[in-house]
Design a protein around this motif. Sequence first.
Motif, PDB file in Angstrom:
ATOM      1  N   UNK B 140     -68.328  -8.280  71.715  1.00  0.00           N
ATOM      2  CA  UNK B 140     -67.639  -8.093  72.989  1.00  0.00           C
ATOM      3  C   UNK B 140     -66.186  -7.795  72.665  1.00  0.00           C
ATOM      4  N   UNK B 141     -65.724  -6.609  73.057  1.00  0.00           N
ATOM      5  CA  UNK B 141     -64.336  -6.223  72.792  1.00  0.00           C
ATOM      6  C   UNK B 141     -63.579  -6.263  74.112  1.00  0.00           C
ATOM      7  N   UNK B 142     -62.380  -6.794  74.109  1.00  0.00           N
ATOM      8  CA  UNK B 142     -61.577  -6.854  75.320  1.00  0.00           C
ATOM      9  C   UNK B 142     -61.825  -8.075  76.170  1.00  0.00           C
ATOM     10  N   UNK B 143     -62.170  -9.179  75.496  1.00  0.00           N
ATOM     11  CA  UNK B 143     -62.332 -10.446  76.194  1.00  0.00           C
ATOM     12  C   UNK B 143     -60.954 -11.106  76.292  1.00  0.00           C
ATOM     13  N   UNK B 144     -60.686 -11.812  77.372  1.00  0.00           N
ATOM     14  CA  UNK B 144     -59.437 -12.575  77.476  1.00  0.00           C
ATOM     15  C   UNK B 144     -59.345 -13.530  76.281  1.00  0.00           C
ATOM     16  N   UNK B 145     -58.250 -13.406  75.510  1.00  0.00           N
ATOM     17  CA  UNK B 145     -58.128 -14.175  74.265  1.00  0.00           C
ATOM     18  C   UNK B 145     -58.133 -15.686  74.491  1.00  0.00           C
ATOM     19  N   UNK B 146     -57.790 -16.098  75.715  1.00  0.00           N
ATOM     20  CA  UNK B 146     -57.791 -17.550  75.967  1.00  0.00           C
ATOM     21  C   UNK B 146     -59.184 -18.062  76.323  1.00  0.00           C
ATOM     22  N   UNK B 147     -60.136 -17.150  76.510  1.00  0.00           N
ATOM     23  CA  UNK B 147     -61.489 -17.597  76.867  1.00  0.00           C
ATOM     24  C   UNK B 147     -62.541 -17.264  75.814  1.00  0.00           C
ATOM     25  N   UNK B 148     -62.122 -16.714  74.656  1.00  0.00           N
ATOM     26  CA  UNK B 148     -63.125 -16.436  73.626  1.00  0.00           C
ATOM     27  C   UNK B 148     -63.765 -17.765  73.203  1.00  0.00           C
ATOM     28  N   UNK B 155     -61.260 -22.885  69.126  1.00  0.00           N
ATOM     29  CA  UNK B 155     -60.577 -21.743  68.533  1.00  0.00           C
ATOM     30  C   UNK B 155     -60.424 -20.636  69.576  1.00  0.00           C
ATOM     31  N   UNK B 156     -59.262 -20.600  70.204  1.00  0.00           N
ATOM     32  CA  UNK B 156     -58.941 -19.561  71.181  1.00  0.00           C
ATOM     33  C   UNK B 156     -57.432 -19.479  71.308  1.00  0.00           C
ATOM     34  N   UNK B 157     -56.945 -18.412  71.936  1.00  0.00           N
ATOM     35  CA  UNK B 157     -55.507 -18.214  72.084  1.00  0.00           C
ATOM     36  C   UNK B 157     -54.963 -19.091  73.209  1.00  0.00           C
ATOM     37  N   UNK B 158     -53.659 -19.404  73.120  1.00  0.00           N
ATOM     38  CA  UNK B 158     -53.009 -20.136  74.205  1.00  0.00           C
ATOM     39  C   UNK B 158     -52.466 -19.188  75.268  1.00  0.00           C
ATOM     40  N   UNK B 159     -52.441 -17.874  74.927  1.00  0.00           N
ATOM     41  CA  UNK B 159     -51.877 -16.891  75.852  1.00  0.00           C
ATOM     42  C   UNK B 159     -52.974 -16.329  76.748  1.00  0.00           C
ATOM     43  N   UNK B 160     -52.855 -16.586  78.047  1.00  0.00           N
ATOM     44  CA  UNK B 160     -53.854 -16.075  78.990  1.00  0.00           C
ATOM     45  C   UNK B 160     -53.709 -14.569  79.131  1.00  0.00           C
ATOM     46  N   UNK B 161     -54.826 -13.854  79.188  1.00  0.00           N
ATOM     47  CA  UNK B 161     -54.812 -12.426  79.435  1.00  0.00           C
ATOM     48  C   UNK B 161     -54.574 -11.569  78.214  1.00  0.00           C
ATOM     49  N   UNK B 162     -54.368 -12.175  77.046  1.00  0.00           N
ATOM     50  CA  UNK B 162     -54.156 -11.374  75.839  1.00  0.00           C
ATOM     51  C   UNK B 162     -55.480 -10.791  75.365  1.00  0.00           C
ATOM     52  N   UNK B 163     -55.374  -9.740  74.560  1.00  0.00           N
ATOM     53  CA  UNK B 163     -56.567  -9.066  74.071  1.00  0.00           C
ATOM     54  C   UNK B 163     -57.320  -9.923  73.058  1.00  0.00           C
ATOM     55  N   UNK B 164     -58.615  -9.973  73.197  1.00  0.00           N
ATOM     56  CA  UNK B 164     -59.414 -10.707  72.220  1.00  0.00           C
ATOM     57  C   UNK B 164     -60.784 -10.069  72.070  1.00  0.00           C
ATOM     58  N   UNK B 165     -61.447 -10.380  70.979  1.00  0.00           N
ATOM     59  CA  UNK B 165     -62.808  -9.892  70.795  1.00  0.00           C
ATOM     60  C   UNK B 165     -63.627 -10.956  70.098  1.00  0.00           C
TER      61      UNK B 165
END
Lengths: 139, 204
Positions: B140-148, B155-165
């Motif tokens: 999955x490409x383009x998942x919200x980095x805070x919800x991966x 293990x996820x980003x603290x920044x909401x809305x950032x790019x994640x996969x």
Amino acid sequence: MSASSAHASLAGFRHWRRTRPFWGGVFAVLAGVELIAIPYAPLAVSIHQGMPGVASWLAGAMLVAGGVLAWVHPVQRHFYGIITMLAALASFPSSNLGGFFLGLLLGVVGSGMIFAWSPGRDRSAETPGRDEIVPGLVS
Amino acid sequence: MKHAVTTGSAPTGRVNWKRFGLMMVPAGLVVGAFGFATASGALASSFVISGSNFKVTADKLEGEGFVQYGRTITPTGKGTVPVAVSGIAKAKITNMCQSVAVGPFALRLTAGDAGKPVSATNLVLDVEQLAGDAVFSDMQIGVDASTVSAAGKDIHSDTKGAFGQQAATVVITDLDQTAWSTTAGTFTLPNLKLGFGGSDNVCK
């Protein structure tokens, strides 16, 4: 500060150093600092990681605390020596193979020197003889 | 502390080297046993390294539960460095080599090159540069980095809305990467070898 008082404080430091397991404490503190310094940077990451991240700090902190306490309270050197030895050994699986062996080595040598330090064996001491008969020192 | 010179209530002492030697025997045995158990893959090690970048190469990395997103780190005296955070829930690494420059020397660590791969759990890498042939499944490409969530909820980003996969599995062959930090829950290193060499001792 006058030259004579600087000399006196230097002599005071020498006396302070000789009446406690100074070098063992130095090695134990250095070992603890090295163990903490290798993973150093984001403490937030260490906490985020949970136990393994915190464990790498724990062994180092115990070595620093044990080394300092051995200076402050040399009578308890056997206890501090054993605690720092266990912390040094525990750093091998818990903290970057004991800070890539360096922290482990310093910690093992330092804690051994804390444990093996004994008062009253120095020939230049004012009270030569067995440490057991020195008043006020029960260990 | 001037009075300490004259009172001298505490006796001066020294290290009893015989007693020191007695302490070193069991300590040496424990270190030897740990070393043997780690090298044979029985004892898992924990690694937390950062503060300078290092090189990791491997013939093959197989991961289960992979997430990736961007962030910036600020190593001491290096300014801000953008990195790709790669999180892997379970990884098996064949023929791993890790090297870091320490002044004029290079510390080099190899493991997993004798039939038994290196295994790691909850592996998180701050990657600066990565090369290799990668195959992902269920990507999955383009998942919200805070919800991966593929590598676990931690293990996820603290920044909401950032790019994640994220991906269910990842296989990277001929891996060659530069990273700033590695943290892992457990790291089992069969056939571990660790040594210092000149600056040309880095992994290739």
